[in-house]
Design an enzyme around this catalytic site. Sequence first.
Site: not given
Ligand code: IMP
Length: 193
Positions: A9, A12, A68, A148-151, A171, A177
Site C-alpha cells: 500500500n 502507508k 492490520d 478511503f475505506g470508511y473515512d 486525519k 494508524r
Molecule cells: P487494512 O488493515 O489497512 O487493510 O484495513 C482494513 C480495512 O479497514 C480497509 O479495507 C478499510 O476499509 C478500513 N480502513 C483501514 N484504515 C482506514 C482508515 O484510515 N480510514 C478508513 N477506513 C480504513
Amino acid sequence: MDLVFATNNVHKLDEIRAILQGKINVLSLSDIGCHVDIPETADTLEGNARIKAEYVYNKYGYDCFADDTGLEVKALHGAPGVRSARYAGDQHDSVANRRKLLADLSGTDDRSARFRTVIVLIIKGKEYVFDGMVVGHIANSEKGTQGFGYDAVFVPDGYESTFAELPAEQKNSISHRANAVSKLVNFLNTHPI
Ligand code: IMP
C-alpha cells in the site's frame, strides 16, 4: 538498516517513510520480490498482523513489521472489526462496505465506534506489538471525498467532520494508524537495530 513493511500500500509506505525521515530504509513487499497476497485468516487484528510479519521473516529473513486495521462499532458488538475489508463481501468493496454499515445502523441512536490498528514488529526473531486507536461515531450519511475505506462515515470525537472531510494531514495527526506508528517509531528510536 533495512526494515520491511509487509505491505504494497503506497499510502502507508509514504506515511511511514516520511515519519522515519530516512533513519531506517523501509522496503515494501515488492522491493524484496514478494508478490503474493498474504492471506489474513486470523480472527483478530493482532493475529493478522502477526501472520503477515511472520510470513516475511520466515520466508525472506528480513526484520519486518506488518499492520492490520479494523473499525469497531459498539451497537454491532465490535463488527465489522477484523472483517472490515470484507464486511459486504469478499470483493473488498469500500462503497458497498459503507452502504452496509449505514444500513445496519439505520435507526440506531448509539453510533459510537473506533478505529483500531495493530502493528507486529519482528526484530531478530523477537516480536513486539503496538496498537493505536481513535474514538468517534458513525455519521448518519456519507460526507466528504478524501481518504478511503470508511473515512466518509467516521466522525472522530472533538470534530464535526468525517475523516473524509478533514485535510489528510489533520486525519494523519490523530488517526489510529498515526498512534500505532508513533509507538513503533518511538521504539525504533530508542532500540537501535
Ligand atoms: P487494512 O488493515 O489497512 O487493510 O484495513 C482494513 C480495512 O479497514 C480497509 O479495507 C478499510 O476499509 C478500513 N480502513 C483501514 N484504515 C482506514 C482508515 O484510515 N480510514 C478508513 N477506513 C480504513
